[in-house]
Design a protein around this motif. Structure first.
Motif, mmCIF file in Angstrom:
data_model
loop_
_atom_site.group_PDB
_atom_site.id
_atom_site.type_symbol
_atom_site.label_atom_id
_atom_site.label_comp_id
_atom_site.label_asym_id
_atom_site.label_seq_id
_atom_site.Cartn_x
_atom_site.Cartn_y
_atom_site.Cartn_z
ATOM 1 N N MET A 1 0.854 -1.185 0.000
ATOM 2 C CA MET A 1 0.000 0.000 0.000
ATOM 3 C C MET A 1 0.892 1.238 0.000
ATOM 4 N N THR A 2 0.290 2.383 0.007
ATOM 5 C CA THR A 2 0.994 3.649 -0.182
ATOM 6 C C THR A 2 0.399 4.703 0.735
ATOM 7 N N TYR A 3 1.216 5.670 1.097
ATOM 8 C CA TYR A 3 0.689 6.877 1.708
ATOM 9 C C TYR A 3 1.318 8.077 1.002
ATOM 10 N N GLY A 12 1.836 27.969 -0.407
ATOM 11 C CA GLY A 12 2.514 27.014 -1.275
ATOM 12 C C GLY A 12 1.992 25.601 -1.149
ATOM 13 N N LEU A 13 2.865 24.642 -1.445
ATOM 14 C CA LEU A 13 2.497 23.228 -1.499
ATOM 15 C C LEU A 13 3.420 22.380 -0.643
ATOM 16 N N VAL A 14 2.863 21.291 -0.107
ATOM 17 C CA VAL A 14 3.633 20.276 0.617
ATOM 18 C C VAL A 14 3.283 18.917 0.029
ATOM 19 N N ALA A 15 4.286 18.105 -0.240
ATOM 20 C CA ALA A 15 4.077 16.733 -0.698
ATOM 21 C C ALA A 15 4.849 15.787 0.207
ATOM 22 N N ILE A 16 4.203 14.697 0.623
ATOM 23 C CA ILE A 16 4.841 13.679 1.458
ATOM 24 C C ILE A 16 4.491 12.312 0.887
ATOM 25 N N ALA A 17 5.496 11.464 0.693
ATOM 26 C CA ALA A 17 5.250 10.118 0.169
ATOM 27 C C ALA A 17 6.118 9.111 0.901
ATOM 28 N N ASP A 175 2.682 9.834 10.353
ATOM 29 C CA ASP A 175 3.117 9.083 11.524
ATOM 30 C C ASP A 175 1.945 8.345 12.165
ATOM 31 N N SER A 176 0.791 8.998 12.228
ATOM 32 C CA SER A 176 -0.402 8.342 12.770
ATOM 33 C C SER A 176 -0.829 7.179 11.889
ATOM 34 N N THR A 177 -0.675 7.339 10.583
ATOM 35 C CA THR A 177 -1.058 6.273 9.649
ATOM 36 C C THR A 177 -0.142 5.065 9.780
ATOM 37 N N ARG A 178 1.168 5.311 9.870
ATOM 38 C CA ARG A 178 2.100 4.179 9.924
ATOM 39 C C ARG A 178 1.918 3.374 11.214
ATOM 40 N N ILE A 179 1.487 4.035 12.293
ATOM 41 C CA ILE A 179 1.233 3.315 13.542
ATOM 42 C C ILE A 179 0.056 2.362 13.380
ATOM 43 N N SER A 180 -0.906 2.739 12.522
ATOM 44 C CA SER A 180 -2.138 1.967 12.366
ATOM 45 C C SER A 180 -2.131 1.043 11.159
ATOM 46 N N ALA A 181 -1.147 1.189 10.267
ATOM 47 C CA ALA A 181 -1.142 0.403 9.033
ATOM 48 C C ALA A 181 0.234 -0.226 8.822
ATOM 49 N N ALA A 182 0.266 -1.548 8.729
ATOM 50 C CA ALA A 182 1.542 -2.257 8.586
ATOM 51 C C ALA A 182 2.182 -2.036 7.223
ATOM 52 N N VAL A 184 2.437 0.885 5.593
ATOM 53 C CA VAL A 184 2.918 2.263 5.422
ATOM 54 C C VAL A 184 4.044 2.494 6.418
ATOM 55 N N ASP A 185 5.202 2.974 5.939
ATOM 56 C CA ASP A 185 6.325 3.150 6.866
ATOM 57 C C ASP A 185 7.412 4.008 6.225
ATOM 58 N N PHE A 186 8.396 4.354 7.034
ATOM 59 C CA PHE A 186 9.599 5.035 6.568
ATOM 60 C C PHE A 186 10.355 4.133 5.589
ATOM 61 N N PRO A 187 11.246 4.769 4.800
ATOM 62 C CA PRO A 187 11.600 6.186 4.679
ATOM 63 C C PRO A 187 10.499 6.985 3.983
ATOM 64 N N ILE A 188 10.575 8.322 4.100
ATOM 65 C CA ILE A 188 9.637 9.184 3.390
ATOM 66 C C ILE A 188 10.407 10.237 2.593
ATOM 67 N N ASP A 189 9.770 10.706 1.534
ATOM 68 C CA ASP A 189 10.278 11.821 0.750
ATOM 69 C C ASP A 189 9.301 12.973 0.871
ATOM 70 N N ILE A 190 9.824 14.189 0.926
ATOM 71 C CA ILE A 190 8.956 15.365 0.962
ATOM 72 C C ILE A 190 9.388 16.340 -0.129
#
Length: 252
Positions: A1-3, A12-17, A175-182, A184-190
């Protein structure tokens, strides 16, 4: 899965993946955030769906940009062009994928600003090639697994939120999502973009880079819960206590 999360505020804009790819029991790390930075052209693309569809669509799209980037003076034209490549991949691969039991699926977030855009833009592109633009009524969009990530964004984000607060809320949403979903996890890009700057900044974070922030958020949540008034629940617990005492007396 993905976040993947895209946020649009006035500044402006913020992107996190995230970068986790889960296939059965196999877990690999693959980049889901692509940044294109040229003169008077700043944009990011994030995708959720079949990796093979994503990679092929990106290659086709890059070929289109290499041939005629100057013709894309507004971001919606970029979105249309990427949508055409997704549809092209669908024509080529959809039947074979579905025959093998895979659903042809690719949701895409595209954000940025082209030379004739009056301001930065944020779009959600569907697998069919159609899209919606995110505005003041919807300051963010998530593709993949939102899990618990929406709550803080709904409470915090407005058009006037600063980029720093937007990024902070975005990370805490992840961070809240990764705690609840196996899945979704680090590393992340912004990626960060300031309106009319034509300067897209990208950064990569490992789990250890943000461990202290995650730990602080955990402590702050528990502290806030303890500090919330108990007055509204006192009557219910008083009645509960009386019932418990009556039962004890009856047994005696």
């Amino acid at each position: 899965m993905t976040y993947c999360l895209g946020i649009k505020v006035k500044k402006g804009l913020v992107a996190i993946a995230d970068t986790r790819i889960t296939t059965g029991t196999d877990v690999t790390i693959k980049k889901k955030l692509s940044v294109i930075q040229k003169d008077c052209c700043s944009l990011f693309i994030m995708t959720s769906g079949l990796r093979s569809v994503r990679d092929k669509a990106i290659v086709y799209f890059e070929e289109v940009l290499d041939k005629d980037l100057e013709s894309f003076d507004k971001l919606y034209k970029i979105v249309n062009a990427f949508g055409e490549q997704v549809k092209r991949v669908g024509i080529e691969d959809k039947a074979a994928l579905e025959k093998s039991g895979f659903k042809f699926n690719l949701n895409t977030i595209i954000g940025g600003q082209m030379k004739d855009d009056e301001e930065h833009k944020l779009f959600l592109l569907y697998p069919e090639g159609n899209w919606v633009e995110l505005g003041e009524g919807a300051p963010y969009v998530i593709i993949g697994n939102p899990a618990q990530g929406k709550a803080i964004l709904n409470r915090i984000l407005t058009k006037d939120t600063s980029l720093k607060i937007a990024l902070k809320a975005g990370f805490l949403s992840f961070d809240s999502t990764r705690i609840s979903a196996a899945d979704v996890d680090f590393p992340i890009d912004i990626a960060l973009y300031e309106n009319n700057s034509f300067n897209m900044v990208e950064q990569h974070f490992e789990e250890e880079d943000l461990a202290r922030v995650s730990a602080q958020w955990d402590r702050e949540l528990k502290s806030a819960l303890k500090s919330i008034s108990n007055h509204w629940m006192d009557e219910a617990f008083t009645k509960l206590g009386k019932t418990t005492k009556k039962k004890k007396k009856t047994k005696t």
